[in-house]
Design an enzyme around this catalytic site. Structure first.
Site, short mmCIF file in Angstrom:
data_model
loop_
_atom_site.label_atom_id
_atom_site.label_comp_id
_atom_site.label_asym_id
_atom_site.label_seq_id
_atom_site.Cartn_x
_atom_site.Cartn_y
_atom_site.Cartn_z
N GLY A 238 0.77 -1.23 0.00
CA GLY A 238 0.00 0.00 0.00
C GLY A 238 0.79 1.28 0.00
N PRO A 274 4.58 -5.09 -1.10
CG PRO A 274 6.79 -4.40 -1.39
CD PRO A 274 5.93 -5.35 -0.59
NE ARG A 276 -0.39 2.29 -5.97
CZ ARG A 276 -1.50 2.39 -6.69
NH1 ARG A 276 -1.48 3.10 -7.80
NH2 ARG A 276 -2.63 1.83 -6.29
NE ARG A 312 -3.36 3.43 -11.19
CZ ARG A 312 -3.08 4.68 -10.86
NH1 ARG A 312 -2.59 5.54 -11.74
NH2 ARG A 312 -3.29 5.09 -9.62
CE1 TYR A 316 -9.25 1.93 -8.61
CE2 TYR A 316 -7.30 1.86 -10.01
CZ TYR A 316 -8.23 1.23 -9.22
OH TYR A 316 -8.14 -0.13 -9.02
CB CYS A 342 -16.88 4.15 -28.84
SG CYS A 342 -18.38 5.03 -29.32
CD GLU A 343 -17.83 3.54 -22.90
OE1 GLU A 343 -18.44 4.44 -22.28
OE2 GLU A 343 -18.32 2.43 -23.17
#
Length: 419
Positions: A238, A274, A276, A312, A316, A342-343
């Site tokens: 984290g 860990p 990230r 991401r 997020y 297409c969003e």
């Protein structure tokens, strides 16, 4: 991202220019620095001598070459599926160094993990405990277990990546932990070896980790009084990284603070998971500008990478710095950097200002974690290649998908007109 530096106006990764990478492998393209991964791993390892253990969280980036680099460095691995166990073993990791987390382990995954004799299961519910005990008994083996306990600590992070509150699906509530441990001690074919917690991801303060550790040590003491002595305490992962203006604590400072809390527990090894923090800043996503577009209210930089390549920002609202790989004298553009999917939510960055023209090569920074790992074939888009750079050598560690790859495994039905 010290392995990514500008030389003579061109962004390089280690000793290779990103323009050369794009020319050789095309765009979009994920590019990782081996040196960057090694440097971050060593920053953890320097403060975690045996019997303490660092287990890389495979979900952050599960490419075989990334896992290989870490296995060669002696890493442990935190996995959340049978597929991740298989990847670790294929990459040269040792089964005994695998910690199997995850809330929904299937019968097949548990059997596979036991057959490989993995290091331990992080058990997340009473029902899972019963299932592991039953399967291990049937297979005539012993499952080493640690319970993931939910300490109800606010990680002060995005709600989608907070995992340590009672409202989250993860772990066993702290108030139920003692009863679960006592019951486990009476079950066949399980060996209790530790306790585990993980309160969330992308944390930029040390205090939430220490609050969780304090609560876990109360449990450790209570278990000792009941005759259950733990061998290790797994405090999860984290630790955050710098994407924009975040200021996470230095790895050494964070680890030393945790070790200080454990000074009175010399028998208790510290495990960490860990992900990230090891790989995020060791990678970039290269993308080419297709068009510049403007309406009366906004400018858009339209690139060939989309939300299917890097989810991401859309999922997020995550920030990634985006830079022109080659220093440019093009006019400054202020607007959104968007992809071809297409969003409306298909963007890599919003409200950015950079000098850019059609055809320019951009680098989306800090893309080594939860980039390719969360990619998809949405809109029938082939997923990009992955490249690992080591000094002045670039290695293709995943080929760009073809259209045939996109529909591999699908089948047409018989022509209904012929029935």
């Amino acid at each position: 991202m010290s392995e990514f530096a500008t030389r003579s106006g061109v962004l390089h990764v280690e000793d290779i220019s990103l323009t050369d990478i794009a020319a050789r492998f095309g765009t979009p393209c994920y590019v990782y620095s081996r040196a960057g991964i090694v440097r971050q791993w060593q920053a953890f390892e320097a403060h975690m001598p045996a019997p303490h253990k660092v287990c890389y969280a495979v979900k952050a980036n599960s490419n075989l070459a990334v896992l290989q680099v870490l296995a060669e460095l002696g890493a442990g691995f935190d996995v959340v599926s049978g597929g991740e166990i298989a990847r670790v073993l294929r990459a040269g990791g040792r089964a005994q160094d695998i910690v199997f987390s995850g809330v929904g382990k299937s019968d097949a995954e548990i059997r596979y993990a036991l057959a490989q004799d993995i290091g331990q299961f992080n058990v997340e519910s009473d029902a899972e405990l019963d299932r592991i005990s039953e399967i291990a008994t049937e297979m005539d083996c012993v499952a080493r277990i640690s319970f993931r306990v939910n300490p109800d600590v606010d990680a002060k992070t995005h709600p989608y990546i907070a995992t340590g509150l009672e409202a989250n699906k993860f772990g066993i509530p702290m108030k139920d932990a003692m009863a679960t441990y006592l019951r486990a001690a009476q079950l066949p074919a399980v060996e209790i070896v530790g306790a585990d917690c993980h309160i969330g991801s992308q944390l930029t303060e040390t205090q939430p980790f220490l609050d969780a550790l304090d609560r876990m040590l109360v449990l450790v003491d209570a278990l000792e009084n009941e005759g259950i002595t733990l061998k290790h305490l797994d405090m999860g992962g984290g630790l955050g990284v710098t994407y924009a203006n975040e200021t996470p604590p230095p790895i050494g400072e964070y680890l030393q603070a945790m070790h200080a809390r454990l000074a009175d527990y010399p028998h208790l090894a510290l495990y960490l998971e860990p992900g990230r923090a090891i790989v995020a800043n060791a990678g970039v996503l290269l993308t080419r500008v297709e068009y510049l577009k403007a309406n009366r209210s906004k400018h858009f930089v339209m690139v060939d990478a989309g939300m299917n390549d890097l989810l991401r920002p859309s999922l997020y609202q995550a920030h990634h710095d985006i830079v022109n790989v080659v220093e440019s004298s093009a006019p400054e553009v202020s607007g959104d950097i968007v992809g071809p999917v297409c969003e409306t939510g298909d963007f890599l960055g919003q409200n950015r200002t950079l000098r850019v023209a059609a055809g320019d090569l951009l680098a989306v920074k800090s893309a080594g974690a939860y980039g390719f790992a969360m990619s998809s074939n949405y809109n029938s888009r082939p997923r990009p290649p992955e490249v690992m750079v080591n000094g002045d050598h670039a290695y293709l560690i995943r080929a760009r998908e073809t259209l045939e790859d996109v529909w591999r495994g699908e089948s047409l039905i018989p022509n209904s007109n012929s029935q």
